[in-house]
Design an enzyme around this catalytic site. Structure first.
Site, PDB file in Angstrom:
ATOM      1  N   ALA A  96       0.821  -1.208   0.000  1.00 48.99           N
ATOM      2  CA  ALA A  96       0.000   0.000   0.000  1.00 48.99           C
ATOM      3  C   ALA A  96       0.859   1.264   0.000  1.00 48.99           C
ATOM      4  O   ALA A  96       0.414   2.317  -0.419  1.00 48.99           O
ATOM      5  CB  ALA A  96      -0.914   0.009   1.219  1.00 48.99           C
ATOM      6  N   LYS A  97       2.087   1.155   0.503  1.00 48.69           N
ATOM      7  CA  LYS A  97       3.012   2.292   0.564  1.00 48.69           C
ATOM      8  C   LYS A  97       2.364   3.510   1.190  1.00 48.69           C
ATOM      9  O   LYS A  97       2.577   4.632   0.759  1.00 48.69           O
ATOM     10  CB  LYS A  97       3.565   2.606  -0.830  1.00 48.69           C
ATOM     11  CG  LYS A  97       4.339   1.433  -1.456  1.00 48.69           C
ATOM     12  CD  LYS A  97       5.009   1.813  -2.763  1.00 48.69           C
ATOM     13  CE  LYS A  97       5.875   0.697  -3.341  1.00 48.69           C
ATOM     14  NZ  LYS A  97       5.119  -0.477  -3.827  1.00 48.69           N
ATOM     15  N   ARG A  98       1.584   3.293   2.240  1.00 50.93           N
ATOM     16  CA  ARG A  98       0.887   4.394   2.878  1.00 50.93           C
ATOM     17  C   ARG A  98       1.789   5.144   3.846  1.00 50.93           C
ATOM     18  O   ARG A  98       2.796   4.612   4.334  1.00 50.93           O
ATOM     19  CB  ARG A  98      -0.346   3.876   3.632  1.00 50.93           C
ATOM     20  CG  ARG A  98      -1.406   3.257   2.743  1.00 50.93           C
ATOM     21  CD  ARG A  98      -1.996   4.267   1.770  1.00 50.93           C
ATOM     22  NE  ARG A  98      -3.197   3.746   1.110  1.00 50.93           N
ATOM     23  CZ  ARG A  98      -3.221   3.178  -0.093  1.00 50.93           C
ATOM     24  NH1 ARG A  98      -2.137   3.060  -0.810  1.00 50.93           N
ATOM     25  NH2 ARG A  98      -4.362   2.729  -0.600  1.00 50.93           N
ATOM     26  N   THR A 119       3.148  -2.472   3.406  1.00 51.99           N
ATOM     27  CA  THR A 119       4.301  -1.611   3.149  1.00 51.99           C
ATOM     28  C   THR A 119       3.917  -0.174   3.475  1.00 51.99           C
ATOM     29  O   THR A 119       2.782   0.247   3.254  1.00 51.99           O
ATOM     30  CB  THR A 119       4.765  -1.684   1.676  1.00 51.99           C
ATOM     31  OG1 THR A 119       3.692  -1.283   0.818  1.00 51.99           O
ATOM     32  CG2 THR A 119       5.228  -3.077   1.298  1.00 51.99           C
TER      33      THR A 119
END
Lengths: 270, 270
Positions: A96-98, A119
Site C-alpha cells: 500500500a506504501k501508505r 508496506t
C-alpha cells in the site's frame, strides 16, 4: 538469533514448508486480465483465484498492490482474494506504501485488520507510522531503497553525516523495530546496496521487489534478502502474466513461473 | 507572473469568486458521523452532502482524505461526494499521498480521472510521479514539509550541501513543474519554514494543512501559502466536526467554522 513477532514467525514456517522465498505480486491490472474472465462479476477476483490455485505451492506470501483495487469492486475483489489466500495457508502482504498523519494514519492502519503485513512510506516520520508499528503481531515493511529508476532521486541523497538517505532510513527503521515487526523494502535492481544494507541492519527481513519484469539480480536478492532465513523476493508481472498468450490456460504458466523463480532463488540461499 | 495550468487557473477563479483560501478537509471518519446519519445507505456521503451544502460558499476547494474511503462503500461515497462538489462549482483535491513505481503509479494516476488534483509522496523519485505530472491539466501537490510532530524525522535531515531535505524536495518539485501543474504541501505548524520555502520557490502554490485541530499558524499560512494569489489553507476536523455536539444541526456549525476561517485568513492576505 533474531527475535521475530508472530507475523515473521508464521512467515518463517511458511518459507520452510514450501521451501520458497517467493512473494507473488497480485497486480491484477484490469487491462491485462484474460478475455474469458472479463465478463465475470469480479474479474480481478476470478483472476486472482486461479493464480492462487496455480501458485500457492510455491508462494511464501501473496502481495497485492493496493493500486489495482482502488474502487468499489476492487475492494470486494481484494477481500475475497485475501480470504482465499488465507484458506490456502498463505499470508498476505498489502503493498500500500501508505504514510499519513495522526488520525488519518490510524485510519490507514485499519487495513491491517484484513491482511498480515503492509508496506509503508517513511517520508512523514515516526509518528505517521506509529499506528502500524503498534500492531505488534503484524508485519510493517518500510520503503528504504526502491527498485525504480528514480529511486535514488531522494533515497540516494548524501546526508551531512556522509551516508545516503536510504542508509539513515534503514537505521531509523531498525530503531523503530521495538516489537520485532519491522522489515525493509530494498530493490533487487541495486545489488550493491542490498549487500550494504544487509550488513547495516542484520535483523530486519527484506522484501526485495524487482527480480521479474524489472530485471533485478536474483542471486543478490536470495543471498541478502533474508535475515536469519526470513525474507521475501517478489515477482508480480513475471509470474501472473507469464501465460498472457495462453488463453484459458494462463494460470498453468503462472504456476510454472512461480516454481522456476523458487528454484532459481533456492540455488543461492544459504 | 506565474504561468498556471487549467487546474490552477480554475482555482484562482474560485478563490476570487468566494474570496477564500479555505480548503475544507472531508475526513469523514465513520466513528464521528452524527448518530442520525449512521442508518443511511452511505453515511459518509450523507454526511459530506450536508457539509458541502453548509460550507460551499466559503470553500475554495474540498479535500477528501483517501484514508477515510478505502472500502467498497467508501469509494462509492467518494464518487458521489466529488460529483456533488463539482455540481456546486467547487474543485476537489484528493489527499491520497500516493507514490509507487512504474505500472502501479500509472494505476494510481487513474484517480485523477475523477478529481481535479491530488497529493503525492516524493520518496520514490521523479519517475514515480511522472504519471501524475503528465496530467498537465490537473494539480499535483508534492509532500514537502508536513505538519505532524515527526515531519522533521526525514524531511529535516541535513544534506551534505547544507540544506535540509525538504528544501531539496521543493527545488526538485520546482524543476518537475514543466506544465505549471505542481504545488507543495507545507504545514502551518512550521511557520518559519513556510516563509523560507515561499522565498525559495515563489511560483509554486502551497496547500497548507494544520491550521485547525493541529493548531498551526493561520497568519503565516495566509501570508506565505499563496503564489501570486493562488494557494489553499486546509482545515478538516476543525470545520466538519465543529458541530459534533449539535445533533441534526451539525452542518450549521461547520458552515460557521468555514466562514470564520475564511475571514481570519483574509485579514492576513495581501
Amino acid at each position: 538469533m533474531t527475535e521475530f513477532n508472530p507475523f515473521f514467525s508464521d512467515l518463517r514456517e511458511r518459507i520452510d514448508a514450501v521451501d520458497s522465498l517467493v512473494s507473488v505480486g497480485l497486480d491484477a491490472d484490469p487491462d491485462r486480465i484474460p478475455e474469458h474472465l472479463r465478463g465475470k462479476d469480479l474479474p480481478r477476483w476470478a483472476f486472482n483465484r486461479r493464480i492462487i490455485d496455480a501458485t500457492h505451492e510455491y508462494a511464501a506470501c501473496y502481495k497485492p498492490n493496493a493500486a489495482f483495487y482502488e474502487d468499489a469492486d476492487g475492494w470486494r475483489s481484494l477481500r475475497e482474494t485475501v480470504a482465499y489466500a488465507h484458506g490456502k495457508g498463505v499470508p498476505v502482504l498489502l503493498d500500500a506504501k501508505r504514510g499519513d498523519v495522526g488520525n488519518t494514519a490510524r485510519e490507514y492502519a485499519e487495513l491491517l485488520e484484513y491482511v498480515d503485513a503492509i508496506t509503508v512510506n517513511p517520508y512523514l516520520g515516526r509518528d505517521s507510522l506509529d499506528p502500524f508499528l503498534s500492531r505488534e503481531e503484524k508485519g510493517v515493511f518500510v520503503l528504504c531503497r526502491t527498485s525504480n529508476p528514480g529511486g535514488a532521486d531522494l533515497q540516494g541523497l548524501e546526508l551531512e553525516s556522509g551516508e545516503p538517505l536510504y542508509r539513515r532510513v534503514a537505521a531509523l527503521a531498525d530503531r523503530w523495530n521495538e516489537a520485532g515487526n519491522v522489515g525493509l523494502v530494498v530493490g533487487a535492481t541495486a545489488p550493491a546496496e542490498l549487500e550494504e544494507l544487509r550488513e547495516a541492519v542484520p535483523d530486519l527481513p527484506f522484501l526485495v521487489p524487482g527480480v521479474g519484469a524489472q530485471g533485478g539480480d536474483a542471486e543478490a536478492a536470495a543471498t541478502f534478502g533474508p535475515a536469519d532465513g526470513v525474507g521475501l523476493v517478489n515477482s508480480s508481472r513475471g509470474i501472473i502474466f507469464a501465460g498472457e498468450d495462453a488463453g484459458e490456460r494462463f494460470h498453468k504458466a503462472a504456476g510454472q513461473a512461480a516454481k522456476r523463480l523458487r528454484d532459481r532463488l533456492n540455488r543461492h540461499r544459504e
